[in-house]
Design an enzyme around this catalytic site. Sequence first.
Site, PDB file in Angstrom:
ATOM      1  N   CYS A 253      37.233  30.585 -19.871  1.00  0.00           N
ATOM      2  CA  CYS A 253      37.303  30.385 -21.311  1.00  0.00           C
ATOM      3  C   CYS A 253      38.739  30.091 -21.704  1.00  0.00           C
ATOM      4  O   CYS A 253      39.600  29.872 -20.860  1.00  0.00           O
ATOM      5  CB  CYS A 253      36.833  31.643 -22.057  1.00  0.00           C
ATOM      6  SG  CYS A 253      35.203  32.266 -21.569  1.00  0.00           S
TER       7      CYS A 253
ATOM      8  N   ARG B 176      34.358  29.796 -25.297  1.00  0.00           N
ATOM      9  CA  ARG B 176      33.624  30.290 -24.129  1.00  0.00           C
ATOM     10  C   ARG B 176      32.989  29.181 -23.299  1.00  0.00           C
ATOM     11  O   ARG B 176      32.337  28.283 -23.836  1.00  0.00           O
ATOM     12  CB  ARG B 176      32.528  31.267 -24.580  1.00  0.00           C
ATOM     13  CG  ARG B 176      31.793  31.899 -23.406  1.00  0.00           C
ATOM     14  CD  ARG B 176      30.666  32.795 -23.848  1.00  0.00           C
ATOM     15  NE  ARG B 176      29.981  33.348 -22.693  1.00  0.00           N
ATOM     16  CZ  ARG B 176      28.693  33.706 -22.663  1.00  0.00           C
ATOM     17  NH1 ARG B 176      27.950  33.583 -23.745  1.00  0.00           N
ATOM     18  NH2 ARG B 176      28.157  34.190 -21.563  1.00  0.00           N
ATOM     19  N   LEU B 177      33.205  29.272 -21.994  1.00  0.00           N
ATOM     20  CA  LEU B 177      32.441  28.515 -21.004  1.00  0.00           C
ATOM     21  C   LEU B 177      31.518  29.510 -20.315  1.00  0.00           C
ATOM     22  O   LEU B 177      31.978  30.423 -19.618  1.00  0.00           O
ATOM     23  CB  LEU B 177      33.362  27.845 -19.985  1.00  0.00           C
ATOM     24  CG  LEU B 177      32.676  27.001 -18.909  1.00  0.00           C
ATOM     25  CD1 LEU B 177      32.009  25.778 -19.524  1.00  0.00           C
ATOM     26  CD2 LEU B 177      33.678  26.567 -17.844  1.00  0.00           C
TER      27      LEU B 177
ATOM     28  N   ASP C  12      30.436  39.983 -17.525  1.00  0.00           N
ATOM     29  CA  ASP C  12      31.578  40.785 -17.093  1.00  0.00           C
ATOM     30  C   ASP C  12      32.497  41.202 -18.229  1.00  0.00           C
ATOM     31  O   ASP C  12      33.273  42.145 -18.075  1.00  0.00           O
ATOM     32  CB  ASP C  12      32.384  40.044 -16.021  1.00  0.00           C
ATOM     33  CG  ASP C  12      32.877  38.679 -16.470  1.00  0.00           C
ATOM     34  OD1 ASP C  12      32.406  38.177 -17.510  1.00  0.00           O
ATOM     35  OD2 ASP C  12      33.734  38.101 -15.775  1.00  0.00           O
TER      36      ASP C  12
ATOM     37  N   ILE D 202      37.189  13.238  -3.583  1.00  0.00           N
ATOM     38  CA  ILE D 202      37.739  11.978  -4.070  1.00  0.00           C
ATOM     39  C   ILE D 202      38.381  11.264  -2.888  1.00  0.00           C
ATOM     40  O   ILE D 202      39.078  11.878  -2.082  1.00  0.00           O
ATOM     41  CB  ILE D 202      38.782  12.222  -5.177  1.00  0.00           C
ATOM     42  CG1 ILE D 202      38.088  12.623  -6.471  1.00  0.00           C
ATOM     43  CG2 ILE D 202      39.652  11.004  -5.408  1.00  0.00           C
ATOM     44  CD1 ILE D 202      37.347  11.493  -7.161  1.00  0.00           C
TER      45      ILE D 202
ATOM     46  N   GLY E 253      38.446  33.960 -17.770  1.00  0.00           N
ATOM     47  CA  GLY E 253      38.387  34.186 -16.331  1.00  0.00           C
ATOM     48  C   GLY E 253      37.081  34.805 -15.894  1.00  0.00           C
ATOM     49  O   GLY E 253      36.080  34.747 -16.609  1.00  0.00           O
ATOM     50  N   GLU E 254      37.111  35.406 -14.724  1.00  0.00           N
ATOM     51  CA  GLU E 254      35.938  36.069 -14.159  1.00  0.00           C
ATOM     52  C   GLU E 254      36.372  37.330 -13.433  1.00  0.00           C
ATOM     53  O   GLU E 254      37.402  37.335 -12.738  1.00  0.00           O
ATOM     54  CB  GLU E 254      35.199  35.161 -13.159  1.00  0.00           C
ATOM     55  CG  GLU E 254      34.691  33.847 -13.739  1.00  0.00           C
ATOM     56  CD  GLU E 254      33.562  34.007 -14.740  1.00  0.00           C
ATOM     57  OE1 GLU E 254      32.982  35.113 -14.807  1.00  0.00           O
ATOM     58  OE2 GLU E 254      33.263  33.038 -15.455  1.00  0.00           O
TER      59      GLU E 254
ATOM     60  N   GLY F 198      39.774  25.767  -1.993  1.00  0.00           N
ATOM     61  CA  GLY F 198      40.587  26.375  -0.946  1.00  0.00           C
ATOM     62  C   GLY F 198      42.009  26.663  -1.369  1.00  0.00           C
ATOM     63  O   GLY F 198      42.875  26.888  -0.516  1.00  0.00           O
TER      64      GLY F 198
END
Length: 597
Positions: free
Chosen positions: A2, A49-50, A100, A290, A76-77, A363
């Site tokens: 978010c 918010r996402l 969360d 890509i 975040g998460e 990564g």
Amino acid sequence: MCGIFGCFSFEPGRVSDEVLRRMASSIEHRGPDAMGFHSDERAALGNTRLSILDLQERSNQPMFSDDSQIAVVQNGEIYNYIELREELKSLGAIFRTTGDTEVLLHAYIHWGPNFVKRLNGMFAIAVYDRQSERMWLYRDRLGVKPLYLTVRKETGRIWFASEIKALFEAGIEARPNYDALAQFLALNYVPQPHTAFLGIEHLPPASMAEITAEGINIRPYWDLLDIVPDRGMTEEDAREELLALLYDATRIRMRSDAQFGAFLSGGLDSSSVVGMMSRLQEQPVRTYSIGFADPRFDESHFAEKASALFGTSHTNQIMLPDATSMWNKFIWHTDQPHGDISFIPMAQVAKLAAKDVKMVLTGDGGDELFAGYDKYLAFFGDGDTSQLKSGWDKDFVRQSGLLLDDEPDQLLRGSLREAFHDRDPYRELSNQIALATHQDPINRVLFAETKTLLPGNNLVKPDRMAMAHSLEVRSPFLDYRMAEFAFRVPGDFKLRNGVTKAIYKDAVEPMLGHELTHRKKQMFTVPVGEWFRESLAPFCQELLFSGRFEDRGIIDVTAAERMHEQHIAGEANYTRQIRAMISLEIWFRIFIDRETS
């Protein structure tokens, strides 16, 4: 994932809803699914918010306690939210959502301000406690999520936001910080906590800020310096722990109520993450990459090999040499000048993935933790550091910089030249090397780049370029447990016999096979040096040599033009210097000149 924003007033006074709406609109790309804010006479906080966890409206933010005395927003998460929820339930907490953010609310209620030490995640969090008239701001340990601050004494307020551009909507003036711009030209990025704007700073990673009517107090809640190298660690121990950590860090990052996939370049890090993902779910992992028509920069065939190995559903797209409009957009989204042109292909692969999914695993972080860059080999050779001479750390810093030898004296003028020479523009990187005296030289350099390069540039790239397309990115290598492990591993396990990431490669080779494990590293970038000689020559001419850049009085344009001409003629390679000057001029036009076209 978010965006958050808000303020705290030292003297009571409510912020207008219109200001908060403008702040929200400026970062709507970070969270297009919902927008909300709260304000009273002391504080305001808001969120765009996402939706990734609990996609229902009940998980919109801000989120309030039952008595409305505590409000929380986050960007975040929290990956261990399931375990924390169960623990909080045992303490009597009653949950109304399955996301969360409500876990953060109850964690603050039950454990107090230091609840942040229990979190495993990427986050920027704001907690407003009305009863104590305090606001708490938190940033994750490695600086994955951004959070900017500015103290405005003239208005008696502290403002904060996930992106700097939101602060301007609150009336903050955009003024260049020449000390930070000098650091940009020294390092190719602006190191935290500095920003390119006077009076605006980044909350440092692993920090918490307590804000009251008396002012702001910022302190760390975690320190990578506390990690002591394990002299008794065997290579077998290191391989086993690395694989176990990578598996578990990947597992908890696959917790999502929305569709997700992965970026897959075919490089060591992304292939390792996708390999772990394929073990953790039955259906094919969705992967994205890509490619480039120029084979020197194209990794498509490696991505296809990794996809075939793990049975992924793979999508690849060839990027065309049209960087002009994308360059302007990437500087706008990052708020600051960045010399790393790989932001552009990152934006392209994010746009590609966002057509199908709302979250991807990446990564990011593996190179800094386990010595993946060729520059480490170039400096340390086969990993034997016993022959290093006094002052080696200063040599590393200068050699890894942007402007080399006498180039600062050739190019810089005015306020920028003064800033470059008045204060050491390499100091943030060299100071971190100096702090880690309990580590071996290789780990001292990796520690410094984990503290500076990673949050200052390499994590800005996935956050901003993915959020530009409302896509969340998660990296297992940025699990704080992985970082602590990496700095228990001796440096000579990482660089050995001319091999980068040696112990890491030993660990994952049974999963990836020899070719993917030991392929020559390619930087994730675009052939912009060639484009400067061809399709982007007019772009360079207009930006750098039409008069506006010269009128700023900070660059000797005659010297810059000489570099450009030598580059076009193939007499020298000034790709890094030219792209940094282009980014600097675009930044000035967007944020200082306030051009909106």
